[in-house]
Design an enzyme around this catalytic site. Sequence first.
Site, short mmCIF file in Angstrom:
data_model
loop_
_atom_site.label_atom_id
_atom_site.label_comp_id
_atom_site.label_asym_id
_atom_site.label_seq_id
_atom_site.Cartn_x
_atom_site.Cartn_y
_atom_site.Cartn_z
N ASN A 189 0.85 -1.19 0.00
CA ASN A 189 0.00 0.00 0.00
C ASN A 189 0.89 1.24 0.00
O ASN A 189 1.48 1.58 1.02
CB ASN A 189 -0.90 -0.03 1.25
CG ASN A 189 -1.76 1.21 1.37
OD1 ASN A 189 -1.88 1.99 0.42
ND2 ASN A 189 -2.38 1.40 2.53
N TRP A 190 0.95 1.89 -1.14
CA TRP A 190 1.84 3.06 -1.27
C TRP A 190 1.23 4.31 -0.64
O TRP A 190 1.89 5.33 -0.54
CB TRP A 190 2.14 3.33 -2.75
CG TRP A 190 2.92 2.26 -3.45
CD1 TRP A 190 3.30 1.03 -2.94
CD2 TRP A 190 3.43 2.30 -4.78
NE1 TRP A 190 4.01 0.32 -3.89
CE2 TRP A 190 4.11 1.07 -5.03
CE3 TRP A 190 3.39 3.25 -5.81
CZ2 TRP A 190 4.73 0.79 -6.25
CZ3 TRP A 190 4.01 2.96 -7.02
CH2 TRP A 190 4.68 1.74 -7.23
N LYS A 191 -0.04 4.24 -0.27
CA LYS A 191 -0.75 5.40 0.29
C LYS A 191 -0.56 6.62 -0.64
O LYS A 191 -0.48 6.44 -1.85
CB LYS A 191 -0.29 5.68 1.71
CG LYS A 191 -0.29 4.43 2.58
CD LYS A 191 -0.15 4.71 4.04
CE LYS A 191 0.04 3.41 4.78
NZ LYS A 191 -0.17 3.52 6.20
N HIS A 216 -9.59 0.52 4.69
CA HIS A 216 -8.32 0.77 5.39
C HIS A 216 -8.60 1.67 6.59
O HIS A 216 -9.46 2.55 6.53
CB HIS A 216 -7.31 1.42 4.43
CG HIS A 216 -5.94 1.47 5.00
ND1 HIS A 216 -5.55 2.43 5.91
CD2 HIS A 216 -4.86 0.66 4.83
CE1 HIS A 216 -4.28 2.20 6.26
NE2 HIS A 216 -3.84 1.13 5.61
N GLU A 243 -7.17 4.16 7.72
CA GLU A 243 -7.06 5.60 7.45
C GLU A 243 -8.34 6.12 6.80
O GLU A 243 -8.76 7.25 7.03
CB GLU A 243 -5.81 5.88 6.58
CG GLU A 243 -4.54 5.68 7.41
CD GLU A 243 -3.33 5.23 6.62
OE1 GLU A 243 -3.30 5.37 5.38
OE2 GLU A 243 -2.38 4.72 7.26
N GLU A 299 -5.41 -5.60 10.27
CA GLU A 299 -4.40 -4.57 10.52
C GLU A 299 -4.71 -3.86 11.84
O GLU A 299 -5.53 -2.93 11.87
CB GLU A 299 -4.43 -3.53 9.40
CG GLU A 299 -4.11 -4.08 8.04
CD GLU A 299 -3.57 -3.00 7.12
OE1 GLU A 299 -2.43 -3.12 6.71
OE2 GLU A 299 -4.29 -2.02 6.87
N GLY A 325 2.04 1.96 10.69
CA GLY A 325 2.90 3.14 10.59
C GLY A 325 3.58 3.54 11.88
O GLY A 325 4.16 4.61 11.98
N SER A 331 3.24 -2.38 10.16
CA SER A 331 4.70 -2.26 10.32
C SER A 331 5.46 -3.55 9.98
O SER A 331 6.47 -3.85 10.60
CB SER A 331 5.05 -1.80 11.74
OG SER A 331 4.51 -0.52 11.98
N GLY A 366 4.75 1.25 4.73
CA GLY A 366 6.05 1.91 4.61
C GLY A 366 7.11 1.06 3.92
O GLY A 366 7.83 1.55 3.03
C1 PEP Z 1 -0.88 -0.12 5.83
O1 PEP Z 1 -0.93 1.03 5.43
O2 PEP Z 1 -1.77 -0.89 5.50
C2 PEP Z 1 0.22 -0.54 6.69
C3 PEP Z 1 0.18 -1.73 7.21
O3 PEP Z 1 1.24 0.37 6.89
P1 PEP Z 1 2.66 0.08 7.61
O4 PEP Z 1 3.20 -1.19 7.05
O5 PEP Z 1 3.49 1.27 7.28
O6 PEP Z 1 2.39 -0.05 9.08
#
Ligand code: PEP
Length: 253
Positions: free
Chosen positions: A9-11, A98, A100, A170, A176, A216, A238
């Site tokens: 996921n590049w966001k 997600h 976010e 998640e 993050g 993460s 990330g």
């Molecule tokens: C995500 O955005 O779905 C995610 C898991 O981010 P990160 O790996 O940066 O925690």
Amino acid sequence: MRKKIVAGNWKMNKLADEAVALASELVNIANDEVKGDVKVILCPPAIYLTTLKKYIETSPNFALAAQNCSDKASGAFTGEISAAMLQSIGIEYVLIGHSERRQYFAESNELLAAKVNIALENGISPIFCCGESLDQRQNEDYIGFVKNQISESLFHLSAEQLQKVVIAYEPIWAIGTGLTASAEQAQEMHAALRAHLAGKYGSEVAEEISILYGGSVTAASADELFASPDIDGGLVGGASLKSREFINIIKAR
Ligand code: PEP
């Protein structure tokens, strides 16, 4: 046999030339180094999907996902992107729910159910994200909370429809933050979610659903997480922005 899937996921990251560079680097390295049956799903910003399609088409392991779609079919919804539009450019997956999106865009379980429906109606597989906050983990029935996210957004589906869905657990406290859930914590939730699916759809169907872990994930933590019996790969934020790190996560077993 359920699929191992690693999604990146590049966001809201990468400019156009950087997006092309990352996707082509990933495909080239993966073609040399990645053996075995793993699906790699890149989730770039929607504006790059058409361009990146050309780069990923050289690898049968790669697919693209949008990070979101509208719950509406078409019309006066400025700024939105419909599932039919995604289908029209050959996109196979879409992230739905997600944390976010839930947090910053107030997406409810009910709205997400509508997005799941419209994605499926357009032949796109939802990658349905769920997970609890730190406060919920510490003070509530956190497993019950996540089970309820799944019941409210997915349990209206037929078994046939559900089999097209990928689930991504998640925990919000791990996204993050650099805090990864331990393999035991993740496995506990994944097993509970699979049992929840089995309770509604039967164990044969539940065994076929890929449940990814996200939060993460790094190359250092991926091996142990992915070795857990109910963890079928990862949704990576990330660490998916760095080609070497992401390739090492894809190669984790
Ligand atoms: C995500 O955005 O779905 C995610 C898991 O981010 P990160 O790996 O940066 O925690």
